[in-house]
Every structure is written in structure tokens, then in C-alpha cells.
Design a protein around this motif. Structure first.
Motif, PDB file in Angstrom:
ATOM      1  N   ARG A 182       0.845  -1.180   0.000  1.00  0.00           N
ATOM      2  CA  ARG A 182       0.000   0.000   0.000  1.00  0.00           C
ATOM      3  C   ARG A 182       0.886   1.238   0.000  1.00  0.00           C
ATOM      4  NH1 ARG A 182      -4.060  -1.744   4.627  1.00  0.00           N
ATOM      5  NH2 ARG A 182      -2.769  -0.258   5.749  1.00  0.00           N
ATOM      6  N   SER A 183       0.394   2.298  -0.618  1.00  0.00           N
ATOM      7  CA  SER A 183       1.230   3.482  -0.798  1.00  0.00           C
ATOM      8  C   SER A 183       1.526   4.198   0.516  1.00  0.00           C
ATOM      9  CB  SER A 183       0.558   4.452  -1.776  1.00  0.00           C
ATOM     10  OG  SER A 183      -0.697   4.867  -1.274  1.00  0.00           O
ATOM     11  N   ASP A 184       0.737   3.914   1.566  1.00  0.00           N
ATOM     12  CA  ASP A 184       1.014   4.574   2.841  1.00  0.00           C
ATOM     13  C   ASP A 184       2.058   3.825   3.670  1.00  0.00           C
ATOM     14  OD1 ASP A 184      -0.569   2.402   3.302  1.00  0.00           O
ATOM     15  OD2 ASP A 184      -1.988   3.405   4.625  1.00  0.00           O
ATOM     16  N   LEU A 185       2.573   2.718   3.143  1.00  0.00           N
ATOM     17  CA  LEU A 185       3.636   1.978   3.829  1.00  0.00           C
ATOM     18  C   LEU A 185       4.991   2.429   3.281  1.00  0.00           C
ATOM     19  CD1 LEU A 185       4.527  -0.337   5.737  1.00  0.00           C
ATOM     20  CD2 LEU A 185       4.335  -1.880   3.774  1.00  0.00           C
ATOM     21  N   LYS A 186       5.901   2.777   4.165  1.00  0.00           N
ATOM     22  CA  LYS A 186       7.223   3.232   3.747  1.00  0.00           C
ATOM     23  C   LYS A 186       8.101   2.050   3.362  1.00  0.00           C
ATOM     24  CE  LYS A 186       7.269   7.432   6.576  1.00  0.00           C
ATOM     25  NZ  LYS A 186       7.996   8.203   7.616  1.00  0.00           N
ATOM     26  N   ALA A 187       8.902   2.242   2.320  1.00  0.00           N
ATOM     27  CA  ALA A 187       9.792   1.178   1.863  1.00  0.00           C
ATOM     28  C   ALA A 187      10.797   0.800   2.946  1.00  0.00           C
ATOM     29  CB  ALA A 187      10.522   1.618   0.594  1.00  0.00           C
ATOM     30  N   GLU A 188      11.139   1.755   3.804  1.00  0.00           N
ATOM     31  CA  GLU A 188      12.094   1.467   4.871  1.00  0.00           C
ATOM     32  C   GLU A 188      11.603   0.359   5.793  1.00  0.00           C
ATOM     33  OE1 GLU A 188      11.239   4.408   3.861  1.00  0.00           O
ATOM     34  OE2 GLU A 188      13.082   5.456   3.305  1.00  0.00           O
ATOM     35  N   ALA A 189      10.273   0.229   5.921  1.00  0.00           N
ATOM     36  CA  ALA A 189       9.721  -0.824   6.777  1.00  0.00           C
ATOM     37  C   ALA A 189      10.094  -2.201   6.254  1.00  0.00           C
ATOM     38  CB  ALA A 189       8.202  -0.686   6.875  1.00  0.00           C
ATOM     39  N   LEU A 190      10.156  -2.340   4.921  1.00  0.00           N
ATOM     40  CA  LEU A 190      10.568  -3.615   4.322  1.00  0.00           C
ATOM     41  C   LEU A 190      12.021  -3.912   4.662  1.00  0.00           C
ATOM     42  CD1 LEU A 190       8.975  -3.154   0.781  1.00  0.00           C
ATOM     43  CD2 LEU A 190       7.940  -4.180   2.808  1.00  0.00           C
ATOM     44  N   GLY A 191      12.873  -2.880   4.552  1.00  0.00           N
ATOM     45  CA  GLY A 191      14.274  -3.067   4.881  1.00  0.00           C
ATOM     46  C   GLY A 191      14.473  -3.439   6.336  1.00  0.00           C
ATOM     47  N   THR A 192      13.718  -2.794   7.219  1.00  0.00           N
ATOM     48  CA  THR A 192      13.821  -3.113   8.643  1.00  0.00           C
ATOM     49  C   THR A 192      13.439  -4.561   8.911  1.00  0.00           C
ATOM     50  OG1 THR A 192      13.309  -0.823   9.261  1.00  0.00           O
ATOM     51  CG2 THR A 192      12.954  -2.511  10.945  1.00  0.00           C
ATOM     52  N   ALA A 193      12.376  -5.025   8.244  1.00  0.00           N
ATOM     53  CA  ALA A 193      11.917  -6.404   8.444  1.00  0.00           C
ATOM     54  C   ALA A 193      12.939  -7.413   7.941  1.00  0.00           C
ATOM     55  CB  ALA A 193      10.576  -6.614   7.746  1.00  0.00           C
ATOM     56  N   ILE A 194      13.507  -7.154   6.750  1.00  0.00           N
ATOM     57  CA  ILE A 194      14.499  -8.083   6.203  1.00  0.00           C
ATOM     58  C   ILE A 194      15.757  -8.086   7.060  1.00  0.00           C
ATOM     59  CG2 ILE A 194      15.955  -8.612   4.222  1.00  0.00           C
ATOM     60  CD1 ILE A 194      12.969  -9.146   3.814  1.00  0.00           C
ATOM     61  N   ASN A 195      16.198  -6.917   7.477  1.00  0.00           N
ATOM     62  CA  ASN A 195      17.404  -6.826   8.293  1.00  0.00           C
ATOM     63  C   ASN A 195      17.228  -7.503   9.650  1.00  0.00           C
ATOM     64  OD1 ASN A 195      18.466  -5.364   6.181  1.00  0.00           O
ATOM     65  ND2 ASN A 195      18.228  -3.375   7.161  1.00  0.00           N
ATOM     66  N   SER A 196      15.973  -7.590  10.110  1.00  0.00           N
ATOM     67  CA  SER A 196      15.716  -8.221  11.407  1.00  0.00           C
ATOM     68  C   SER A 196      15.998  -9.718  11.393  1.00  0.00           C
ATOM     69  CB  SER A 196      14.261  -7.981  11.838  1.00  0.00           C
ATOM     70  OG  SER A 196      13.362  -8.721  11.028  1.00  0.00           O
TER      71      SER A 196
END
Length: 276
Positions: A182-196
Motif C-alpha cells: 500500500r502506498s502509505d507503507l514506507k519502503a524502509e519498513a521492508l528493509g527493517t523487516a528483512i534486516n531483522s
């Protein structure tokens, strides 16, 4: 493979097989798998429904499959039922709507027409998700450490926990993942999840003005809060999943033979399980 397979095990295995482009034609041509996936759309477990939709979304990425999928008995009607069911989670409705529009566009010669249909589906999905929903967007991730099916499973689990992730496709050969959000989700959230995951790191792939690609790392000090998805239950962790012993069912890029034995067994299971 045990004869006592449950629906979640079967649909998750089919989803993993469908994620590999080399398997998609074989799955659709099989007489049992596609009808079985359609039946999963009406399953009482929302996790099973979402996983089945994700498998069908993978299959629809193969343009040669779309006409057959569109004509499969119950496909379009079942997708409409998911879209209209009041108990379906928002992301499930959005994914079903996207598949419906892709299949509706099957047979059209111009790729622009298919993209216009996908845009139309996203507009319709706003009705399902509410007034706060905006059009979906696509983020391409380059993931260092995405080397095998085990790492891909970790990546899947991380992405599925993020509220606002609609679908994703892996390109294992180039260590990339194309994520629709969704457009209201920041791409950084994906990076944070993968890095976790602690074993993989993600960077964003962006287009340059001259048509090239640029890999941009996410800010190390980024404190983007990842909102976990509560509408769709988590997938079974690997140490609890009945499919743990079935590593060979997930085929590697460049190989289709490993998964076909399991595909035959899954088809037989689906044939015997046309009701729950």
C-alpha cells in the motif's frame, strides 16, 4: 509424504512451488492443482485462503497460463466471492481483486491494457480497504544473503508480518524481491523487516532518469516502526510446520524435477479433498 496432509501444508507447498517461474506451467497444466487452489478460496481458515491467492497470483505472472486460469471452472466467481465477503481481511480482498483484473485482461495483445486493468483493480480495492487506502506501489529490493530456499522462507515470514504488504515475487538468480505494498507503507519498513532476520540485508533498487538502475541502501539509523499484520495469521514457523521435511519440494532456479513428485502427491490429495 504422509497421507494425513492438512490443507495449510498443501497450500503452502503449492505456494512455494508456484513462486518458482519454472514450475508455473506444470502446475496449471496439472488436472488437480488449479481446481484445488480454487476450492481453497472458500476455506474457513483465512491463512489458507491468502496463501492460495498468493499461489494463484504467482501462476498468473506467466502470461501463457492466464487464458486457462480464466476459463477454469469457478475461478472468476470464487475470486469475486472473496472480494465481496465481509469477513475477508483487506489485504486478501486486494490480492483477489488484483488477480481478477489480471485474468480479465487475459488475451489482450497490448501490455498497456493489462497495466490499465491492474490500475483499475487498485482503484476498486479502495472500496474494500476504506477511505484511508491509496493506490498500491511496487518496491524492488536487492537482498544480500538471499541464497537459498531457507533464506527465502525467512524473508517470506518477515514480509508477511508487515501490515500493508499485498504480494511479493522473488527473483532468486539476482537476489531480488519485487514487493507490492500500500502506498502509505514506507519502503524502509521492508528493509527493517528483512534486516531483522540477522542473516540478510536489504537495499532498494530504483530507476534512474536514463533508464538504468541504482541500488540505494536504507538509512542505518532509520527508526521506521513496522506495524505487524493482524488480519492474516502468521505462517507456521519452520520448526512447527508439517512440511519441514519437504525441503525438496521447493525447487531451485534452473531445476523443475525436484518439486514435481510432490506436485503429483498434492494433486492426489486435492482430488480426495474437495470438501473440508
Amino acid at each position: 509424504m504422509s497421507a494425513e496432509l492438512d490443507a495449510l501444508t498443501v497450500v503452502n507447498q503449492l505456494r512455494d512451488l508456484a513462486a518458482d517461474p519454472l514450475n508455473r506451467r506444470a502446475i496449471v497444466e496439472d488436472q488437480g492443482c488449479l481446481p484445488g487452489l480454487i476450492l481453497f478460496f472458500d476455506h474457513p481458515n483465512p491463512q489458507v485462503v491468502y496463501s492460495a491467492l498468493l499461489a494463484v497470483r504467482y501462476l498468473a505472472e506467466c502470461r501463457a497460463n492466464r487464458e486457462k486460469m480464466k476459463g477454469e471452472l469457478g475461478m472468476m466467481l470464487s475470486l469475486q466471492n472473496v472480494m465481496q465477503k465481509s469477513t475477508s481481511p483487506g489485504e486478501t480482498k486486494l490480492l483477489a481483486s488484483e488477480i481478477y483484473e489480471i485474468l480479465q485482461a487475459a488475451g489482450k495483445e497490448e501490455a498497456e491494457q493489462a497495466e490499465a486493468a491492474a490500475a483499475s483493480c487498485r482503484r476498486k480495492a479502495q472500496f474494500f480497504l476504506g477511505s484511508n487506502n491509496k493506490r498500491a506501489k511496487t518496491v524492488v529490493l536487492h537482498i544480500d544473503g538471499l541464497d537459498d530456499s531457507t533464506r527465502r522462507s525467512l524473508c517470506e515470514e518477515a514480509l508477511l508480518k508487515i501490515r500493508g504488504v499485498i504480494s511479493f515475487t522473488f527473483q532468486m538468480a539476482v537476489k531480488r524481491c519485487v514487493v507490492r505494498i500500500r502506498s502509505d507503507l514506507k519502503a524502509e519498513a521492508l528493509g527493517t523487516a528483512i534486516n531483522s532476520t540477522k542473516v540478510m540485508t536489504a537495499q532498494q533498487v530504483v530507476k534512474t532518469e536514463n533508464g538504468g538502475e541504482l541500488i540505494v541502501p536504507f538509512q542505518e539509523d532509520s527508526t521506521v516502526e513496522v506495524e505487524e499484520n493482524t488480519d492474516i495469521p502468521d505462517y507456521l514457523p519452520e520448526d512447527e510446520s508439517p512440511s519441514q521435511e519437504q525441503d525438496k519440494a521447493v525447487t531451485r532456479v534452473g531445476s523443475i524435477t525436484d518439486g514435481m513428485g510432490w506436485l503429483s502427491t498434492a494433486a492426489n490429495f486435492l482430488t480426495r479433498s474437495f470438501y473440508w
